[in-house]
Design a protein around this motif. Structure first.
Motif, mmCIF file in Angstrom:
data_model
loop_
_atom_site.group_PDB
_atom_site.id
_atom_site.type_symbol
_atom_site.label_atom_id
_atom_site.label_comp_id
_atom_site.label_asym_id
_atom_site.label_seq_id
_atom_site.Cartn_x
_atom_site.Cartn_y
_atom_site.Cartn_z
ATOM 1 N N ASN A 166 -19.086 -4.921 -40.662
ATOM 2 C CA ASN A 166 -19.138 -6.117 -41.583
ATOM 3 C C ASN A 166 -20.436 -6.578 -42.140
ATOM 4 N N TYR A 167 -20.615 -7.442 -42.940
ATOM 5 C CA TYR A 167 -21.931 -7.591 -43.648
ATOM 6 C C TYR A 167 -21.852 -9.165 -43.529
ATOM 7 N N SER A 168 -23.082 -9.835 -43.474
ATOM 8 C CA SER A 168 -23.317 -11.256 -43.725
ATOM 9 C C SER A 168 -24.534 -11.528 -44.434
ATOM 10 N N PHE A 169 -24.626 -12.174 -45.632
ATOM 11 C CA PHE A 169 -25.905 -12.431 -46.246
ATOM 12 C C PHE A 169 -26.209 -14.197 -46.430
ATOM 13 N N SER A 170 -25.456 -14.875 -45.874
ATOM 14 C CA SER A 170 -25.797 -16.208 -45.809
ATOM 15 C C SER A 170 -27.176 -16.524 -45.224
ATOM 16 N N GLY A 171 -27.266 -15.792 -43.982
ATOM 17 C CA GLY A 171 -28.528 -16.125 -43.362
ATOM 18 C C GLY A 171 -29.775 -15.817 -44.079
ATOM 19 N N LEU A 172 -29.578 -14.762 -44.938
ATOM 20 C CA LEU A 172 -30.565 -14.179 -45.436
ATOM 21 C C LEU A 172 -31.127 -15.281 -46.391
ATOM 22 N N LYS A 173 -30.179 -15.772 -47.155
ATOM 23 C CA LYS A 173 -30.426 -16.910 -48.180
ATOM 24 C C LYS A 173 -31.166 -18.047 -47.678
ATOM 25 N N THR A 174 -30.646 -18.508 -46.440
ATOM 26 C CA THR A 174 -31.236 -19.627 -45.843
ATOM 27 C C THR A 174 -32.862 -19.415 -45.500
ATOM 28 N N SER A 175 -32.765 -18.078 -44.796
ATOM 29 C CA SER A 175 -34.156 -17.752 -44.509
ATOM 30 C C SER A 175 -35.250 -17.657 -45.878
#
Ligand code: KG4
Ligand code: ZN
Length: 339
Positions: free
Chosen positions: A210-219
């Motif tokens: 799976n993937y997650s991109f919300s952390g990248l946006k926050t950082s």
């Protein structure tokens, strides 16, 4: 005998119509909706209104570009999901009415499956279609999936995002940088002159494929907030490096899980699909895997990457061959499903 199919796409903010003869595209026209630029994202109500205005002229022009009459068509295929309901309803209503009026079969098409089947359009500039089974990284504004494709109608999602989609990550990062919507292509353009290693951002730890991109946006948000405190021109002064670093990170996150999927399944035929497959960084990463002898890769022609009706028409063609027709009772769906 050749099969002629009209394809209609209206799931988001592009109204598109295509005519296919067997696997060859005769016309693929798209009316974009610039109106959303002022709002930083697609406004569903405005999108459905614009579809209403565009749909008849786009279809009329597609038929005339294909140089055929509507009586020549064997079926009409249209996107019935996933997408924005008000947008989908415009294509749905037209297709249903057209099918009844012309007495030809109605074919429903899953937008995400269509992105993948764009690989089977016969086009000199596109190269060979991938053999089954293959893996497809399907990356768009609303979805990010690793799909195990076993046949034209046999697809299994083996990994997907648990929050934002890759296209959303590009668009949100662009928005933080003050770029207009949709920011993905603009990041791509700026990245061409930047250093991908200028800034680093943490990568997510997500189980399975799976993937997650919300952390990248926050950082990215916090990183820029801190830098802007000391230099209000930070973004303007570093826009190329920022874009290149953001792009590099999104592509690396995508590639890491894809490499894992290839290893786990033992499949080395790897394709990409969806709007983000227009991204030059992702295309380069695929080519590099091929150059290193790891994968045989399949990259769709540019115009079949972002939303288009050619992919709806080719999917309609394969469903036509199976006589997989729909009834007038078909209802559009908004979230991804396997149907
Ligand atoms: O498949 P698509 O046209 O529409 C959906 O089904 O969502 O994908 C649109 C997404 C948007 O998020 C857009 O920013 C992104 O694809 N996109 C790109 C590029 N071209 C389109 N992202 C990065 N680089 C690009 N060159
Ligand atoms: Zn799409």
């Amino acid at each position: 005998m050749s099969i002629y199919i009209l394809g209609i796409e209206s799931s988001c903010d592009d109204t598109s119509a295509a005519v296919i003869r067997d696997r060859k595209i005769l016309a693929n026209l798209i009316a974009n909706q610039d109106i959303h630029k002022d709002y930083g994202g697609v406004v569903p109500e405005l999108a459905s209104r614009a579809h209403q205005q565009h749909i008849i002229p786009v279809i009329t022009n597609a038929l005339s570009k294909a140089n055929i009459q509507k009586n020549d068509l064997h079926a009409v295929a249209y996107t019935n999901g996933p997408g924005l309901l008000g947008s989908l309803l415009v294509g749905t209503s037209f297709a249903k009415g057209f099918s009844l009026a012309m007495g030809i079969p109605l074919i429903t098409v899953n937008h995400m499956h269509a992105h993948i089947l764009a690989h089977f359009i016969e086009d000199e500039q596109q190269g060979a279609s991938p053999p089954f089974p293959f893996l497809c990284l399907t990356v768009s504004g609303g979805h990010t999936q690793i799909v195990l494709v076993k046949g034209h109608h046999d697809m299994e999602v083996i990994g997907q995002t648990i929050d934002d989609a890759a296209g959303e990550a590009f668009d949100k990062a662009a928005k933080i940088m003050g770029l207009p919507y949709p920011g993905g292509p603009l990041i791509d353009k700026l990245a061409g002159e930047g250093d991908p290693h200028a800034f680093t951002f943490p990568h997510p730890r997500v189980p399975g494929l799976n993937y997650s991109f919300s952390g990248l946006k926050t950082s990215i948000l916090y990183f820029l907030r801190d830098r802007l405190k000391n230099n209000v021109h930070f973004i303007e002064n570093h826009k190329h490096d920022l874009a290149a670093s953001i792009q590099y990170n999104i592509v690396e996150i995508l590639m890491k899980q894809l490499r894992r999927a290839a290893k786990q399944t033992g499949i080395q035929h790897i394709a990409m699909a969806g709007g983000v497959s227009a991204n030059s960084g992702l295309r380069a990463a695929f080519r590099q895997e091929e150059a290193q002898g790891n994968w045989k890769t399949y990259i769709p022609k540019f115009e079949y990457c972002t939303d288009n009706a050619a992919m709806i028409a080719i999917t309609g063609y394969y469903k036509y061959l199976e006589k997989d027709f729909s009834s007038q009772q078909a209802t559009p769906f908004t979230r991804y499903s396997d149907k």
